[in-house]
Design a protein around this motif. Structure first.
Motif, mmCIF file in Angstrom:
data_model
loop_
_atom_site.group_PDB
_atom_site.id
_atom_site.type_symbol
_atom_site.label_atom_id
_atom_site.label_comp_id
_atom_site.label_asym_id
_atom_site.label_seq_id
_atom_site.Cartn_x
_atom_site.Cartn_y
_atom_site.Cartn_z
ATOM 1 N N THR A 107 -92.261 52.518 56.484
ATOM 2 C CA THR A 107 -91.904 52.207 57.870
ATOM 3 C C THR A 107 -92.060 53.380 58.833
ATOM 4 O O THR A 107 -92.453 53.207 59.970
ATOM 5 C CB THR A 107 -90.456 51.666 57.929
ATOM 6 N N HIS A 152 -85.417 54.414 60.715
ATOM 7 C CA HIS A 152 -85.370 55.087 62.015
ATOM 8 C C HIS A 152 -84.264 56.136 62.038
ATOM 9 O O HIS A 152 -83.162 55.906 61.536
ATOM 10 C CB HIS A 152 -85.141 54.078 63.138
ATOM 11 N N HIS A 200 -82.213 47.661 62.106
ATOM 12 C CA HIS A 200 -83.472 48.406 62.004
ATOM 13 C C HIS A 200 -83.406 49.748 62.697
ATOM 14 O O HIS A 200 -83.925 50.733 62.204
ATOM 15 C CB HIS A 200 -84.611 47.560 62.566
ATOM 16 N N HIS A 263 -86.001 47.898 68.139
ATOM 17 C CA HIS A 263 -86.199 49.292 68.555
ATOM 18 C C HIS A 263 -85.502 49.696 69.851
ATOM 19 O O HIS A 263 -85.481 48.938 70.812
ATOM 20 C CB HIS A 263 -87.693 49.570 68.726
ATOM 21 N N HIS A 447 -94.579 53.235 62.248
ATOM 22 C CA HIS A 447 -94.175 54.392 63.053
ATOM 23 C C HIS A 447 -94.682 55.713 62.502
ATOM 24 O O HIS A 447 -94.973 55.833 61.316
ATOM 25 C CB HIS A 447 -92.650 54.457 63.102
#
Ligand SMILES: [Fe+2]
Length: 453
Positions: A107, A152, A200, A263, A447
């Motif tokens: 990811t 993230h 996420h 996001h 990403h």
């Protein structure tokens, strides 16, 4: 869903390539010394179960090293979890796992304490990579992680501390993790949350960690049916956002309209209020499907913790994703953001949303967008059909917020290969500063980061 999502721009590549001294149009700025890395799912075979869902394909990192005005190399490498290592005829790397979840992290890819990590969420550990993108092994930061990690992360620019929010279907909480600039886990906090929701991304301000608790939760019913990613929209689970004090860990929850957020663009404290800019979907994972639930918009939440009210405004109603900004201003008031409106992503993530068919082609034809949030204006840079533009990563140069570069992989359909496009953020629609011509396609992915040497 009978077709694999790994089609169009997501069509995997089948080889690992190493190429040196890449051709360049324009001039690579001398100050860009480091690597531009990007992760994404790239199943080893379209016949594999991992090709059945966009989020579970084995991770592959694509990297370009820039040095002294040259594009020194391009490399793409699968992340070797044990299964990928065996498939490639290699010995699995020794290393820790959490609850048997050994996943080829697909990811994100980040730099931390001079090291490189491919990251993923939902219970698995990050994989550490070498400078040249070879897999070193899974990493729990010397036992500092009690469970898995997160895809993230957000670094506080004042302290260099890296914040993350981990979740796992077997937990009755989410977990906030702080890793210091030397790579040591310095704080772990459990936040009780019901129904094991997916999480996420999150947001960071100077005062708060902002937690999205939204109605996409682990679904045993879908797990029992063998759905590869058993998280589903759940009307019974409320929608709220938590402001967790960074000093006390106390959480103030406020209700929001049900929605889904992958996001965050950025967030900051504004007096007593908290401003959160994000890409918001009306719904997502309806019946555990990725392709239902409406199109996303760039929205701003202004949260007042005193009244529990959330004021929602639309910053841009064009469908877009992959928001990035100048990370020197993470958690601070800021002016500029960068996003991508990518047709091939649209085709996989919301093909069933027919209202898109009424829009003109150019509406979603592979565009990078620079947002001026102060003026409420956007600059749009079109790349054309088949360009499947990726996430725009900002690299600072001078002091001013948009004095720097925007880097992204852009497919060049004429060559059947990708370019690394380096734009001037202040001349967003002008000629690129440089275009690095890579020897192969870079599929659309997720990403990445600029990791300066
Ligand atoms: Fe993401």
């Amino acid at each position: 869903m009978t077709t694999t999502p790994f089609r169009g721009g997501f069509t995997p590549v089948t080889e690992e390539i190493t190429a040196f001294d890449l051709a360049v149009t324009g001039r690579i700025p001398d100050e860009l010394n480091g690597r531009y890395l990007r992760n994404g799912p790239n199943p080893l075979s379209l016949d594999d179960p991992s090709a059945s869902h966009l989020f579970i394909g084995e991770g592959m990192v694509h990297g370009v090293r820039l040095r002294d005005g040259r594009a020194e190399w391009y490399r793409n490498r699968w992340v070797r979890n044990a299964a990928v290592a065996r498939r490639l005829g290699e010995e699995p790397r020794p290393g820790p796992t959490h609850e048997g979840m050994d996943f080829a992290a697909n990811t994100h890819v980040i730099g931390l304490a001079g090291r490189t990590f491919a990251t993923v969420e939902a219970g698995a550990l990050p994989y550490e990579l070498s400078y040249e993108l070879d897999t070193i092994g899974a990493c729990d930061f010397d036992g500092g992680l009690p469970g898995g990690y997160a895809a993230h992360t957000h670094a506080d620019p004042a302290t260099g501390e890296l914040h993350a929010m981990a979740y796992f279907f077997g937990w009755d909480h989410h977990q906030h993790i702080v890793i210091d600039a030397k790579g040591a886990v310095t704080q772990v906090r459990d936040i009780p949350i019901a129904d094991a929701p997916m999480l996420h991304d999150f947001a960071l301000t100077e005062r708060y960690v902002v937690i999205y608790d939204l109605p996409v939760t682990f679904s045993m019913a879908h797990a029992e049916k063998g759905v590869p990613l058993p998280y589903a929209w759940n009307d019974a689970h409320g929608a709220r956002v938590g402001l967790m004090s960074r000093t006390t860990g106390e959480v103030r929850w406020v209700e929001v309209e049900p929605c889904w957020v992958f996001h965050t663009l950025n967030a900051y404290d504004d007096g007593e209020e908290v401003v959160v800019d994000l890409v918001r979907y009306p719904q997502r994972f309806v019946d555990a499907r990725l392709d239902l639930g409406g199109t996303p918009t760039l929205d701003r939440w202004r949260i007042d913790p005193r009244t529990g009210k959330v004021d929602q405004t639309r910053l841009d109603d064009r469908a877009q994703e992959f928001p990035r900004m100048d990370e020197r201003l993470t958690g601070r008031a800021y002016r500029y953001g960068y996003t991508a409106a990518t047709r091939d992503l649209t085709d996989v993530i919301y093909p069933a949303d027919t209202e898109l068919e009424d829009l003109p082609d150019e509406a979603f034809d592979n565009t990078l967008i620079k947002h001026d949030l102060e003026d409420g204006t956007q600059e749009k840079r079109q790349f054309g059909r088949g360009a499947y533009v990726g996430e725009p990563v900002f690299v600072a140069s001078g002091q001013a917020e948009d004095d720097g570069y925007v880097l992204s992989y852009v497919n060049n359909p004429a060559r059947g290969a990708a370019d690394l496009v380096i734009l001037s953020a202040q001349d967003f629609t002008g000629e690129p500063v440089a275009t690095v011509h890579l020897p192969a396609r870079v599929p659309l992915g997720f990403h990445g980061s600029w990791i300066a040497d």
